[in-house]
Design an enzyme around this catalytic site. Structure first.
Site, short mmCIF file in Angstrom:
data_model
loop_
_atom_site.label_atom_id
_atom_site.label_comp_id
_atom_site.label_asym_id
_atom_site.label_seq_id
_atom_site.Cartn_x
_atom_site.Cartn_y
_atom_site.Cartn_z
N CYS A 2 -4.82 20.24 31.21
CA CYS A 2 -5.74 20.06 32.34
C CYS A 2 -7.14 19.61 31.94
O CYS A 2 -7.53 19.61 30.79
CB CYS A 2 -5.84 21.32 33.19
SG CYS A 2 -4.23 22.05 33.59
N GLY A 371 -0.17 20.04 12.80
CA GLY A 371 -0.64 20.75 11.61
C GLY A 371 -2.14 20.66 11.39
O GLY A 371 -2.63 21.10 10.34
#
Length: 599
Positions: A2, A371
């Site tokens: 969002c 990562g």
């Protein structure tokens, strides 16, 4: 995930400003392609664009309960535990969303709810009882949030563009803002535009009729580490398993970003174990080439692709490579989109390739695990292990990035260097320390702190903007604050117990991965080596030098730029001439498009 935007004004009736509030909200449309909401009362407007990930039907926003209304971006990974605790206190829920848990948590604990959250989030909460707005950002700064005080309130948004859409705010830039643009050490709270600020990671900004106040609720602290090396490795593994399991919660398709390095490979393997063998999806980026394949350079010993494919086979992931061409990387449309996503100059093909990678992934998945930040947490970069970089009186990574300034005017370069030096010493003054810590251990605590509070924020911003430009939610398990706190206070001798970078992470996940990946040396995010991409960058720079009205011209060392253009194309220029050329081109594009006034 969002995007949020809003406006508080204690002297104006905002019910008559619906069009402006809606325009601010719609600048967040790419962050939230699934739904739009706007809530307006006389002195407050809260806008929301939704990317539906959890409780697709029930999690619409803005969300209200009695006197409190919330617009929320991000994920609270411990929302299920918090929900059970709140239910034990008598709270009742209408939805399955984490947003409602945050709202109910505020009704129970007030602003102290921030101490209970685990996740990545940025949210704004209006309390009608006190006529106060709270702006809250997660501990590591994974999710962005900007604000601009006005004479009678505040404007805010997930990105600067939301604030720029309000006529009360004019895009201006001071000298300090220009210098901030030219560094890779993100100054806490600095938003480049004059009068605009970031809510700092781990902070709550409170807006009331009395003005704007700022409170820190979390910071790295120095603590004694009680565990020996085997116990530390074991605890890191336990944390990673718990973190990944929490961050796999999703009601939409999920995948991992796989580079073939230790970090992303570990997450892919852990995700596969948690989801069930052979079920995880993975994606990697690679480039077309015209000159005979990968050639090692100063930063990268090996190509990613062989390791990517070995991990995918080992884990059994449903894998796909995203192959990008030079035409795609140099596309004016893609570069314009990247700049608009950042509201700042790009950092060249590494921004554009990330955006294009995410755009392709979004066709298949809505959530991706990355990562990112493992190098900052575990000490993975080469300069962590370079005595010259460790001893330097500057941010260690700057020693390898100064080439990017090579074509800037000499006086501007001098001012950039002074600015970086000042910011470096400010950061050093913040470092928490143990009284008995001396010598190399003391210095490495400083180096780790610089990365966790300056470099990582630069990279997290990049990841957020490029992913949200296509409506992809990227989660970063290595930024879980429990892991960050634990490893930050682990002695450097533990972090390098096997004589290498990222010893703790390697020890914690070695049993999950092929030996070749366990032993692979750190390789940064890839950059194309295709000479046709550099030709396109050179053509852009030549055009700028031929245009006396190009806004970047006052900042360019023209003689040095023309000398660079005369040098032959070559892969050695990847970290030298090309980086400097990309900086000039991207700055010129930004100045042309945003036209900031000089304050």
């Amino acid at each position: 995930m969002c995007g949020i935007a809003g406006w508080v004004d204690y002297e104006r009736d905002l019910t008559g400003e619906r069009a402006t509030a809606l325009a601010m909200t719609r600048t967040m449309a790419l962050r939230g392609p699934d739904d739009e909401g706007l809530w307006i009362e006389p002195h407050v407007a809260l806008g929301h664009r939704r990317l539906a990930v959890i409780d697709i039907e029930g999690g619409t926003q803005p969300m209200s309960d009695g006197p409190v209304t919330l617009v929320y971006s991000g994920e609270a990974y411990n929302f299920r535990e918090l929900r059970r605790e709140l239910e034990s206190h008598g709270h009742r829920f209408r939805t399955r969303s984490d947003t409602e848990v945050v709202l109910q948590a505020y009704l129970r604990w007030g602003a102290d709810l921030v101490d209970r959250l685990n996740g990545m989030y940025a949210f704004a909460l209006w309390d009608q009882r006190t006529e106060e707005l709270l702006l809250v950002r997660d501990r590591m700064g994974i999710k962005p949030l900007y604000y601009a005080p006005t004479p009678h309130g505040v404007l805010f948004g997930s990105e600067p563009k939301a604030i720029l859409a309000n006529p009360l705010f004019t895009a201006r830039i001071r000298d300090e803002g220009l210098l901030e643009l030219l560094t890779t050490a993100k100054t806490p709270g600095h938003a480049v535009f004059d009068g605009m600020y970031e809510v700092e990671p781990g902070h709550v900004v409170r807006v009331s009729r009395d003005g704007v106040t700022d409170r820190r609720y979390w910071a790295l602290t120095a603590r004694e580490h009680p565990d020996d090396v085997p116990a530390t490795v074991h605890h890191v593994r336990e944390l990673l398993e718990d973190i990944v399991e929490r961050q796999l919660i999703s009601d939409v398709p999920l995948c991992t970003l796989l580079s073939g390095g230790l970090d992303s490979s570990a997450l892919t393997a852990l995700a596969d174990r948690a989801l069930g063998a052979g079920t995880v999806r993975s994606f990697a980026v690679d480039f077309t080439d015209e000159s005979g394949g990968f050639v090692p350079d100063a930063m990268r010993d090996t190509a990613d692709a062989p390791y990517v494919h070995e991990v995918a086979k080992h884990v059994g992931s449903h894998h796909a490579d995203v192959i990008l061409s030079s035409d795609e990387l140099s596309s004016p449309q893609a570069n314009e989109t990247v700049m608009r996503a950042r509201d700042l100059p790009s950092i060249g093909d590494m921004d554009t390739s990330l955006y294009l990678l995410f755009a392709e992934i979004r066709r298949h998945s809505t959530v991706a695990l990355s990562g990112e930040s493992a190098d900052e947490v575990f000490g993975g970069y080469r300069w962590f292990h370079d005595p010259e970089a460790i001893a330097a009186e500057t941010f260690p990574w700057m020693l390898g990035m100064s080439a990017g300034q090579a074509l800037l005017d000499g006086e501007l370069n001098r001012r950039v260097d002074e600015y970086v030096t000042d910011r470096y010493h400010e950061a050093l003054d913040e470092v928490p320390r143990l009284p008995a810590e001396t010598g190399h251990e003391r210095r490495m605590r400083e180096i780790c702190y610089l990365h966790l509070t300056r470099m990582v924020r630069f990279l997290l911003d990049r990841k957020d903007r490029m992913s949200m430009a296509v409506g992809l939610e990227v989660r970063v398990p290595f930024c879980d604050h429990r892991l960050v706190e634990y490893v930050f206070n682990t002695p450097w001798s533990h972090k390098t117990y096997d004589g290498r970078e990222k010893s703790l992470l390697r020890g914690a996940v070695a049993d999950l991965l092929p030996e070749s990946v366990v032993q692979r040396r750190k390789s940064p995010y890839p950059a194309t080596q295709n000479p046709s991409y550099e030709r396109a960058v050179r053509d852009r720079l030549s055009g700028i030098l031929a245009d006396p009205n190009a806004p970047i011209r006052p900042y360019v060392a023209e003689h040095a730029a023309r000398e660079a253009l005369r040098r032959p194309l070559g892969r050695t220029s990847l970290q030298q001439d090309r980086m400097a050329m990309e900086r000039i081109v991207s700055l010129n594009d930004w100045l042309t498009s945003y036209r900031p006034q000089r304050a």
